[in-house]
Motif scaffolding. Sequence first.
Motif, short mmCIF file in Angstrom:
data_model
loop_
_atom_site.label_atom_id
_atom_site.label_comp_id
_atom_site.label_asym_id
_atom_site.label_seq_id
_atom_site.Cartn_x
_atom_site.Cartn_y
_atom_site.Cartn_z
N UNK A 1 50.36 45.69 22.79
CA UNK A 1 51.73 45.80 23.31
C UNK A 1 51.72 45.64 24.83
N UNK A 2 52.75 44.95 25.32
CA UNK A 2 52.94 44.80 26.77
C UNK A 2 52.94 46.18 27.42
N UNK A 3 52.27 46.30 28.57
CA UNK A 3 52.19 47.59 29.25
C UNK A 3 53.19 47.78 30.35
N UNK A 4 53.60 46.67 31.00
CA UNK A 4 54.57 46.77 32.09
C UNK A 4 55.49 45.56 32.05
N UNK A 5 56.75 45.79 32.39
CA UNK A 5 57.79 44.77 32.17
C UNK A 5 58.75 44.72 33.34
N UNK A 14 70.12 45.23 31.83
CA UNK A 14 68.89 45.77 32.42
C UNK A 14 68.68 47.22 31.98
N UNK A 15 69.75 48.02 32.00
CA UNK A 15 69.65 49.41 31.54
C UNK A 15 69.29 49.46 30.06
N UNK A 16 69.85 48.54 29.29
CA UNK A 16 69.58 48.50 27.85
C UNK A 16 68.10 48.23 27.58
N UNK A 17 67.52 47.26 28.28
CA UNK A 17 66.11 46.93 28.08
C UNK A 17 65.22 48.08 28.54
N UNK A 18 65.58 48.69 29.66
CA UNK A 18 64.80 49.82 30.18
C UNK A 18 64.75 50.95 29.15
N UNK A 19 65.87 51.19 28.47
CA UNK A 19 65.94 52.28 27.50
C UNK A 19 64.91 52.11 26.38
N UNK A 20 64.83 50.91 25.81
CA UNK A 20 63.86 50.67 24.74
C UNK A 20 62.43 50.66 25.27
N UNK A 21 62.23 50.03 26.43
CA UNK A 21 60.88 49.98 27.00
C UNK A 21 60.35 51.38 27.26
N UNK A 22 61.19 52.26 27.76
CA UNK A 22 60.76 53.64 28.02
C UNK A 22 60.34 54.32 26.72
N UNK A 23 61.11 54.11 25.65
CA UNK A 23 60.77 54.72 24.36
C UNK A 23 59.43 54.22 23.84
N UNK A 24 59.10 52.96 24.17
CA UNK A 24 57.83 52.38 23.71
C UNK A 24 56.68 52.66 24.67
N UNK A 25 56.96 53.39 25.75
CA UNK A 25 55.91 53.71 26.71
C UNK A 25 55.56 52.58 27.66
N UNK A 26 56.47 51.65 27.85
CA UNK A 26 56.25 50.49 28.73
C UNK A 26 56.82 50.80 30.12
N UNK A 27 56.03 50.58 31.15
CA UNK A 27 56.49 50.77 32.53
C UNK A 27 57.47 49.66 32.89
N UNK A 28 58.57 50.01 33.55
CA UNK A 28 59.61 49.03 33.85
C UNK A 28 59.79 48.81 35.35
N UNK A 29 60.11 47.56 35.68
CA UNK A 29 60.37 47.17 37.07
C UNK A 29 61.74 46.49 37.11
N UNK A 30 62.61 46.99 37.94
CA UNK A 30 63.93 46.38 38.13
C UNK A 30 63.91 45.48 39.36
N UNK A 31 64.84 44.54 39.41
CA UNK A 31 65.05 43.74 40.61
C UNK A 31 66.49 43.98 41.06
N UNK A 32 66.74 43.79 42.37
CA UNK A 32 68.09 44.03 42.86
C UNK A 32 68.39 43.20 44.09
N UNK A 33 69.65 42.84 44.22
CA UNK A 33 70.15 42.16 45.41
C UNK A 33 70.70 43.21 46.38
N UNK A 34 71.18 42.76 47.53
CA UNK A 34 71.77 43.68 48.49
C UNK A 34 72.90 44.49 47.87
N UNK A 35 73.76 43.82 47.08
CA UNK A 35 74.91 44.50 46.48
C UNK A 35 74.51 45.55 45.48
#
Length: 613
Positions: A1-5, A14-35
């Motif tokens: 299984x992927x370890x970090x995403x 993005x919040x939706x994907x983070x929710x499942x990844x956290x349940x599966x024990x996958x570390x998550x990385x978000x990206x963001x613009x100035x806004x």
Amino acid sequence: MIGSLLIANRGEIACRVIRTARRLGIRTVAIFSDADADALHVREADEAMHIGPSPARESYLVGERIIAAAHASGAEAIHPGYGFLSENADFAKAVQAAGLVWVGPNPSSIRAMGLKDAAKKRMAEAGVPTTPGYLGDDQSPERLQAEADAIGYPVLIKAVAGGGGKGMRQVTDASAFRDALDSCRREAASSFGDDRVLLEKYITSPRHIEVQVFGDSQGNVVHLFERDCSLQRRHQKVIEEAPAPGMDPATRAAVCAAAVQAARAVDYVGAGTIEFIADASEGLKADRIWFMEMNTRLQVEHPVTEAITGQDLVEWQLRVASGEPLPCTQDELAIHGWAMEARLYAEDPARGFLPSIGTLEAFDLGDSVRVDTGVEQGASVSPFYDPMIAKLIAHGADREEAREALADALDEAVVWPLRTNAGFLVELLDHPDVAAGRVDTGLIAREGEALMPPRLPSEEALIDAAAALTAPGPLAGFRLNAPMRQAGRFLVGGEPVDIDVTDAGEADVTPDRLLVTEGGQTWLAEPYRATGVAAGGAADGAILAPMPGRLIAVDVAAGQSVSKGQRLVTLEAMKMEHSLTAPFDGTVAELNAIAGGQVTEGAVLVRIEQGDA
């Protein structure tokens, strides 16, 4: 299984994907613009990487920066969500070339289905039924006009590289074709960098039926049944449901089999959706349902499929991307109950559904149904991105139970001061045809004003609000529970309203103002004060920018005579074109608009002096 995403997206998905990844024990990385520096998805991820300025073309659409952020953060894989670069074959290929796992279909599959004309040809060759139309290479206006005339009106102009309702125009007669073509091409070039179009026969009683498909790297392909996305406004889905009303088992089997056949034709891996158009003039029938296009990504409406199947489609994506086989075989999948989803947009139905931007001082969608959102109270909704702020998903034993649960949740939604389409959605769900399952893609356009929510709350709600605002308390020198009668004038939603109030005086403190929520709408109520009341907007004839944006066309010159309804300028904002027209016959007395220029909300772009055109 992927370890970090790394999630190459923002907001709700993005919040939706983070929710499942956290349940599966996958570390998550978000990206963001100035806004999005303070956005919810940034705070929910384990790590966040800044990728550029607020405009998407300088941040979320810059693949090189996203890949660099993945490397810098140590992410093993990239999940694209939907929109932005999710269906960009070159980006998918670059992700793989960079040694990262792409959580999506193979670039070759994206490319095969990404151009609507090529996809339709390929599906026809694979034996999948397709709609009549023109897919030719000759893109001259003359040839396209001739083909449209030959197909017969109404026709649909669609961007070859389009999606999400962008770059699409319905044309009802030959005289309107050229203007519609020009507008479609501008929007397609702006949204997709490709102004080529195709033509399709417009079905007069259309239903939008789509099938969720999933493939793995072992060659397995299954479907997770159909969804009905017929309730649309300007080709944008508004309410989706699963299964489709009126779908009998034989038709379902035929349509779902065609969807699996289409996916196999491009060696599909991952989540995808095969979209069909159905002529529902005599109900849903297998021989009157045709392939439209394939979306090679997770759909906005995927939660209704999750609700009726009990599956987590993001988990399926992550497992397939990790090389695992599909979690279920076809015979292990079944439909359980009914689900409906409503897209909540920050937009004002009373102003032609113009996007509403600003800070969410109040934001409460309750907990009676599933809510997928990327904002919270105190967050800002900017003009840079799509105005969808949440999805509400209801699941019930049958369609009526799901419909009522969704309507009730929307009815109680509190959003202030931004306007939303919640009231419109309540009216839509309560419409007799929608309640009966008699839906088609033209229903919203046909009903028009009948679906507009009330301008003010009901008399009962107004009296309750006025009673709360005039309730006696110790500080006011009144005895609690002493009945009183008071006639007063109040401001409700900025409008003066006279209300006769009878109150039992149960409140302790008199508030200066309160929010009134009814039918999905929220109004500010406060005692009327003779001073300090706003004097109104600009004078007659002044054409104001309804929101910040970029002027993509200026169609008049100073001193030019214009007719009522004539297009003056076209503003691009929040990924949509907005044409501003003359309010009456007259002359352009003032012109402050320059094509390509940026404008702020409320700026006077054109001033029309009344008179004969």
